[in-house]
Design a protein around this motif. Structure first.
Motif, PDB file in Angstrom:
ATOM      1  N   ASN A  27       0.500   0.191   4.641  1.00  0.00           N
ATOM      2  CA  ASN A  27       1.215  -1.091   4.669  1.00  0.00           C
ATOM      3  C   ASN A  27       0.242  -2.205   4.309  1.00  0.00           C
ATOM      4  OD1 ASN A  27       3.778   0.021   5.717  1.00  0.00           O
ATOM      5  ND2 ASN A  27       2.550   0.485   7.512  1.00  0.00           N
ATOM      6  N   ARG A  29       0.325  -5.473   3.701  1.00  0.00           N
ATOM      7  CA  ARG A  29       0.260  -6.741   4.429  1.00  0.00           C
ATOM      8  C   ARG A  29       0.073  -6.517   5.932  1.00  0.00           C
ATOM      9  NH1 ARG A  29       4.489 -11.160   2.709  1.00  0.00           N
ATOM     10  NH2 ARG A  29       3.098 -11.053   0.903  1.00  0.00           N
ATOM     11  N   GLY A  30       0.619  -5.442   6.458  1.00  0.00           N
ATOM     12  CA  GLY A  30       0.525  -5.191   7.894  1.00  0.00           C
ATOM     13  C   GLY A  30      -0.803  -4.618   8.341  1.00  0.00           C
ATOM     14  N   THR A  32      -1.730  -1.573   8.388  1.00  0.00           N
ATOM     15  CA  THR A  32      -1.500  -0.391   9.215  1.00  0.00           C
ATOM     16  C   THR A  32      -1.110   0.797   8.347  1.00  0.00           C
ATOM     17  OG1 THR A  32       0.837  -0.958   9.543  1.00  0.00           O
ATOM     18  CG2 THR A  32      -0.726  -1.745  11.207  1.00  0.00           C
ATOM     19  N   ASN A 294      10.310  -3.329   3.213  1.00  0.00           N
ATOM     20  CA  ASN A 294       9.523  -2.738   4.306  1.00  0.00           C
ATOM     21  C   ASN A 294      10.062  -1.380   4.748  1.00  0.00           C
ATOM     22  OD1 ASN A 294       7.805  -4.983   4.366  1.00  0.00           O
ATOM     23  ND2 ASN A 294       9.133  -6.070   5.806  1.00  0.00           N
ATOM     24  N   GLY A 313       6.032  -0.278   7.967  1.00  0.00           N
ATOM     25  CA  GLY A 313       5.341  -1.512   8.287  1.00  0.00           C
ATOM     26  C   GLY A 313       5.572  -2.595   7.259  1.00  0.00           C
ATOM     27  N   GLN A 314       4.680  -3.594   7.272  1.00  0.00           N
ATOM     28  CA  GLN A 314       4.829  -4.734   6.380  1.00  0.00           C
ATOM     29  C   GLN A 314       4.255  -4.436   4.993  1.00  0.00           C
ATOM     30  OE1 GLN A 314       3.008  -7.716   9.303  1.00  0.00           O
ATOM     31  NE2 GLN A 314       4.576  -8.935   8.295  1.00  0.00           N
TER      32      GLN A 314
END
Length: 323
Positions: A27, A29-30, A32, A294, A313-314
């Motif tokens: 992810n 941006r996230g 993760t 997402n 996630g993001q």
């Protein structure tokens, strides 16, 4: 945040049942990695994957997960069972995509900001070579016999064929604007290179000595979708070499192509801004990462239909699966 997310990951691992297959989703941006059970299609856990994780792959034995942590300028390494972070690998600046050789020892990494392909030894955790390539190297592909690695340079608009014996570029092939991904067929006789802004896939036949020759280009057209939205990014070929699946970015479609005749057969509607793809190990499903919605879309390969969406996630970027 890292310790909290990792604690959650361990708690999920201890409390949950055994899982036959997993998908790991980076992810971007996230920051993760989301882990999805590929039997139940439930999210198992999520853990810290570094800053701006993008390219993602696993060791040939399935025990180690490698992640291009682009803003950390390293490749982060995780245990695929415990999710414990292991010693990282040097990558050069801004690693984006990479491929690992079948033997698992060498990792070939595209360094977008430095116009290099970095060759890293996964056992000694040292850099073996740095290969100068075109401007903004992006995609990486490896021939099934591991004799050649292909890098695509976004600004130079070329596919560079690098010998894994001496790390020298043997062939440069001009493709369309902003090449993103390079994918060989399993038998190594054909290579597909996607071009995001050019809106095409360049098709090359590969001679026994690895020499490429352009034999065609695949274009795309979807009623109601603006041509500039048809942006080929990730691509995967079925093991039998009959079908090519191409992620078309903001068109929110995956194109289904006859990999022999190069005819576009269908378009599968998926999530928003579809980016990368990976088959489950049995080839039954194809997973797509959809950065703006997402989620990942699960495609039934035989039926050539989307059958499920899973929230992750993001801004999911990459995906890899294991048994």
């Amino acid at each position: 945040m890292k310790s909290l997310v990792f604690s959650i990951a361990l708690a999920g691992l201890i409390a949950g049942p055994g899982h036959a297959g997993k998908a790991f989703v980076s992810n971007e941006r996230g920051n993760t990695i989301t882990v999805v059970d590929t039997d139940s299609w439930e999210v198992i856990t999520e853990f810290f994957g570094g800053n701006r994780p993008r390219g993602i792959t696993v060791s040939p034995d399935g025990t180690k997960l490698y992640v291009c942590a682009s803003d950390d300028n390293i490749v982060r390494v995780f245990d695929t069972e415990t999710y414990e972070e292991l010693p990282s690998l040097p990558s050069g600046p801004d690693p984006e995509l990479f491929v690992i050789e079948p033997a698992g020892k060498r990792l070939y990494i595209a360094n977008e900001d430095d116009n290099l392909v970095t060759v890293t030894d996964t056992e000694t955790r040292t850099i073996l070579a740095e290969v100068p390539v075109g401007v903004e190297p992006e995609g990486m592909g490896i021939s099934p016999d591991a004799k050649f690695v292909v890098n695509t340079s976004e600004t130079t608009n070329m596919a560079h064929f690098i010998s894994t014996e001496d790390y020298q570029i043997k062939h440069n092939v001009l493709v369309d604007q902003r090449p993103r991904y390079a994918q060989y067929t399993k038998d190594g006789t054909r290579l597909f290179v996607t071009s995001e802004i050019g809106g095409t896939v360049t098709v090359m036949d590969i001679a026994e000595d690895g020499t490429p020759s352009v034999v065609g280009k695949i274009g795309f057209e979807v009623p109601g979708v603006l041509p500039e939205w048809l942006q080929p990014v990730g691509a995967k070929v079925t093991a039998d070499g009959t079908r090519l699946f191409v992620a078309l970015g903001p068109a929110n479609r995956v194109a289904v192509v006859d990999a022999q005749s190069l005819e576009v057969l269908d378009y599968i509607l998926v999530g928003q801004r579809v980016w990368q793809l990976d088959f489950t190990p049995d080839g039954k499903y194809l997973l797509t990462t959809n950065g703006n919605s997402n989620d990942i879309t699960v495609i039934d390969v035989a039926a050539e239909k989307a059958v499920r969406s899973v929230q992750v996630g993001q801004q999911p970027w990459g995906v890899v699966t294991i048994d």
